[in-house]
Design an enzyme around this catalytic site. Sequence first.
Site, PDB file in Angstrom:
ATOM      1  N   ILE A  37      29.538  51.734  34.771  1.00 16.35           N
ATOM      2  CA  ILE A  37      30.351  52.505  33.819  1.00 16.35           C
ATOM      3  C   ILE A  37      29.538  53.666  33.253  1.00 16.35           C
ATOM      4  O   ILE A  37      30.052  54.773  33.070  1.00 16.35           O
ATOM      5  CB  ILE A  37      30.900  51.593  32.695  1.00 16.35           C
ATOM      6  CG1 ILE A  37      31.680  50.423  33.318  1.00 16.35           C
ATOM      7  CG2 ILE A  37      31.796  52.373  31.747  1.00 16.35           C
ATOM      8  CD1 ILE A  37      32.047  49.315  32.339  1.00 16.35           C
TER       9      ILE A  37
ATOM     10  N   SER B   9      33.642  44.401  24.764  1.00 19.95           N
ATOM     11  CA  SER B   9      34.468  43.787  25.804  1.00 19.95           C
ATOM     12  C   SER B   9      35.626  43.020  25.193  1.00 19.95           C
ATOM     13  O   SER B   9      35.505  42.477  24.080  1.00 19.95           O
ATOM     14  CB  SER B   9      33.596  42.814  26.605  1.00 19.95           C
ATOM     15  OG  SER B   9      34.392  41.969  27.398  1.00 19.95           O
TER      16      SER B   9
ATOM     17  N   TYR C 270      27.277  35.545  27.192  1.00 23.62           N
ATOM     18  CA  TYR C 270      27.485  36.982  27.393  1.00 23.62           C
ATOM     19  C   TYR C 270      28.468  37.518  26.351  1.00 23.62           C
ATOM     20  O   TYR C 270      28.203  38.496  25.645  1.00 23.62           O
ATOM     21  CB  TYR C 270      28.011  37.251  28.815  1.00 23.62           C
ATOM     22  CG  TYR C 270      28.726  38.566  28.937  1.00 23.62           C
ATOM     23  CD1 TYR C 270      28.027  39.768  28.947  1.00 23.62           C
ATOM     24  CD2 TYR C 270      30.132  38.620  28.997  1.00 23.62           C
ATOM     25  CE1 TYR C 270      28.695  40.977  29.019  1.00 23.62           C
ATOM     26  CE2 TYR C 270      30.803  39.820  29.059  1.00 23.62           C
ATOM     27  CZ  TYR C 270      30.083  40.994  29.072  1.00 23.62           C
ATOM     28  OH  TYR C 270      30.747  42.188  29.121  1.00 23.62           O
TER      29      TYR C 270
ATOM     30  N   LYS D 248      28.143  40.196  22.851  1.00 26.87           N
ATOM     31  CA  LYS D 248      29.001  41.347  22.504  1.00 26.87           C
ATOM     32  C   LYS D 248      29.539  41.178  21.082  1.00 26.87           C
ATOM     33  O   LYS D 248      29.561  42.127  20.291  1.00 26.87           O
ATOM     34  CB  LYS D 248      30.165  41.472  23.497  1.00 26.87           C
ATOM     35  CG  LYS D 248      29.745  41.826  24.914  1.00 26.87           C
ATOM     36  CD  LYS D 248      29.234  43.252  25.006  1.00 26.87           C
ATOM     37  CE  LYS D 248      28.816  43.657  26.397  1.00 26.87           C
ATOM     38  NZ  LYS D 248      28.055  44.894  26.462  1.00 26.87           N
TER      39      LYS D 248
ATOM     40  N   ASP E  15      39.104  30.292  33.083  1.00 25.83           N
ATOM     41  CA  ASP E  15      40.025  31.424  33.272  1.00 25.83           C
ATOM     42  C   ASP E  15      41.307  31.249  32.458  1.00 25.83           C
ATOM     43  O   ASP E  15      41.813  30.131  32.308  1.00 25.83           O
ATOM     44  CB  ASP E  15      40.413  31.559  34.754  1.00 25.83           C
ATOM     45  CG  ASP E  15      39.427  32.416  35.521  1.00 25.83           C
ATOM     46  OD1 ASP E  15      38.515  32.976  34.889  1.00 25.83           O
ATOM     47  OD2 ASP E  15      39.579  32.518  36.760  1.00 25.83           O
TER      48      ASP E  15
HETATM   49  N1  UFG Z   1      39.786  35.875  40.765  1.00 28.18           N
HETATM   50  C1  UFG Z   1      40.109  35.230  41.947  1.00 28.18           C
HETATM   51  N2  UFG Z   1      39.151  35.147  42.914  1.00 28.18           N
HETATM   52  C2  UFG Z   1      37.895  35.687  42.776  1.00 28.18           C
HETATM   53  C3  UFG Z   1      37.592  36.358  41.574  1.00 28.18           C
HETATM   54  C4  UFG Z   1      38.551  36.425  40.583  1.00 28.18           C
HETATM   55  O1  UFG Z   1      41.216  34.736  42.109  1.00 28.18           O
HETATM   56  O2  UFG Z   1      37.075  35.569  43.696  1.00 28.18           O
HETATM   57  C5  UFG Z   1      40.808  36.017  39.717  1.00 28.18           C
HETATM   58  C6  UFG Z   1      40.447  35.328  38.399  1.00 28.18           C
HETATM   59  O3  UFG Z   1      40.844  33.997  38.413  1.00 28.18           O
HETATM   60  C7  UFG Z   1      41.217  36.189  37.386  1.00 28.18           C
HETATM   61  C8  UFG Z   1      41.207  37.587  38.027  1.00 28.18           C
HETATM   62  O4  UFG Z   1      40.951  37.383  39.402  1.00 28.18           O
HETATM   63  O5  UFG Z   1      42.548  35.763  37.296  1.00 28.18           O
HETATM   64  C9  UFG Z   1      40.141  38.517  37.450  1.00 28.18           C
HETATM   65  O6  UFG Z   1      38.865  37.888  37.509  1.00 28.18           O
HETATM   66  P1  UFG Z   1      37.514  38.705  37.276  1.00 28.18           P
HETATM   67  O7  UFG Z   1      36.388  37.749  37.492  1.00 28.18           O
HETATM   68  O8  UFG Z   1      37.521  39.960  38.080  1.00 28.18           O
HETATM   69  O9  UFG Z   1      37.619  39.161  35.748  1.00 28.18           O
HETATM   70  P2  UFG Z   1      37.728  38.273  34.428  1.00 28.18           P
HETATM   71  O10 UFG Z   1      39.002  38.684  33.761  1.00 28.18           O
HETATM   72  O11 UFG Z   1      37.508  36.846  34.660  1.00 28.18           O
HETATM   73  O12 UFG Z   1      36.430  38.786  33.642  1.00 28.18           O
HETATM   74  C10 UFG Z   1      36.407  40.049  33.072  1.00 28.18           C
HETATM   75  C11 UFG Z   1      34.992  40.634  33.055  1.00 28.18           C
HETATM   76  C12 UFG Z   1      34.092  39.870  32.131  1.00 28.18           C
HETATM   77  C13 UFG Z   1      34.744  39.702  30.790  1.00 28.18           C
HETATM   78  C14 UFG Z   1      36.120  39.100  30.949  1.00 28.18           C
HETATM   79  C15 UFG Z   1      36.879  38.941  29.672  1.00 28.18           C
HETATM   80  O13 UFG Z   1      34.428  40.604  34.336  1.00 28.18           O
HETATM   81  O14 UFG Z   1      32.903  40.569  31.955  1.00 28.18           O
HETATM   82  O15 UFG Z   1      36.905  39.956  31.796  1.00 28.18           O
HETATM   83  O16 UFG Z   1      37.138  40.167  29.109  1.00 28.18           O
HETATM   84  F1  UFG Z   1      33.985  38.886  30.011  1.00 28.18           F
END
Ligand code: UFG
Length: 340
Positions: free
Chosen positions: A19, A131, A155, A159, A301
């Site tokens: 970013i 975040s 983490y 924040k 999640d």
């Molecule tokens: N997902 C999958 N398969 C994967 C990875 C993710 O199905 O291999 C799904 C997750 O279950 C979720 C969505 O894709 O439904 C997004 O997942 P991410 O890991 O990309 O993002 P998150 O929302 O879990 O996490 C993000 C940031 C973190 C932050 C968090 C909360 O990466 O730094 O949002 O704000 F802490």
Amino acid sequence: MSETNRKPCILVTGGAGFIGSHTVCELLNAGYDVVIADNFFNAKPEALDAIREITHKDFVFMEGDVADHEFMEKIFSAHKIDAVIHFAGYKAVGESVAKPLMYYRNNLDTTLTLLETMKKYGCHHLVFSSSATVYAESESMPLYESNPLGTSNPYGETKRMIERILGDTAHADKDASFVCLRYFNPVGAHPSGLLGEDPNGIPNNLMPFIVKVATGKIEKLRVFGNDYDTVDGTGMRDYIHVVDLAKAHLAALEYAFKRTGIDYINIGTGNGTSVLQIVEAFKKVNHVDVPYEITERRPGDLAKVWADTSYAKRVLGFTAEKNIEDMCRDAYNYGVKHMK
Ligand code: UFG
């Protein structure tokens, strides 16, 4: 150059990162002078060349650790820093659970050293990379800035703690002007294909994982659960293009220059998109296959997370412009060229 016509000089900590590098491009294009501080913990020197190639502008680069007082002294004594955009910090949720002390030590130390140095040199303006993870779990969407806070991993807690440190500091210093931007899910890459996200090892986040699958580096995507209460059963998030996010930092900086105190602002699109909607958009826009299988839910999640963006619109005049197709196209374009 005389003091009166000098352009504001912005220190960007973590300016070689995902970013940070996109934000530096926007700053340079808007005419700001930029000093980048980065130790390449989670970034590569090539990002600096890419910034020069994209903007045809130069900046000062200082390699070092923002937690190191001597290093910060070196920067602030050599440059008249008018404001700071603070990105430097560790950001992997899973790693923070395994190595909490590393996260607390680094993310807090960098911020404390920075704030102490800013105070010493009379620098009052700061935009902080916070975040959406600072919000407590909520059944109802969207998330408003006034929602209760609560975190579930070290983490996220760093924040939240930094927001608190900034709040206390702003309260004690009438000249301070701090803006905490609470990002939702930053994805995509620079449309030039020169800057983007290239996580070390197997990605944890959805978009870089899809890019690795689409480029044949990983066999298939695991979709973590399809039994959530959402449009198609898969998790929904508020994905925002990194270039839009970078522009939000410029708006936040201008806002910080106009006022004093502290503010907390959501930065997202306000729209929720499911995992399968992302997969379909990615396949369509890039004409590639993304094989996937449905697996168990990932612990921790949530079903749905998206922002209320009306405050960002009101105080920053900021609205995200890029859509899911732009995010998928630019992420793939960068991945094809750069991901190992
Ligand atoms: N997902 C999958 N398969 C994967 C990875 C993710 O199905 O291999 C799904 C997750 O279950 C979720 C969505 O894709 O439904 C997004 O997942 P991410 O890991 O990309 O993002 P998150 O929302 O879990 O996490 C993000 C940031 C973190 C932050 C968090 C909360 O990466 O730094 O949002 O704000 F802490």
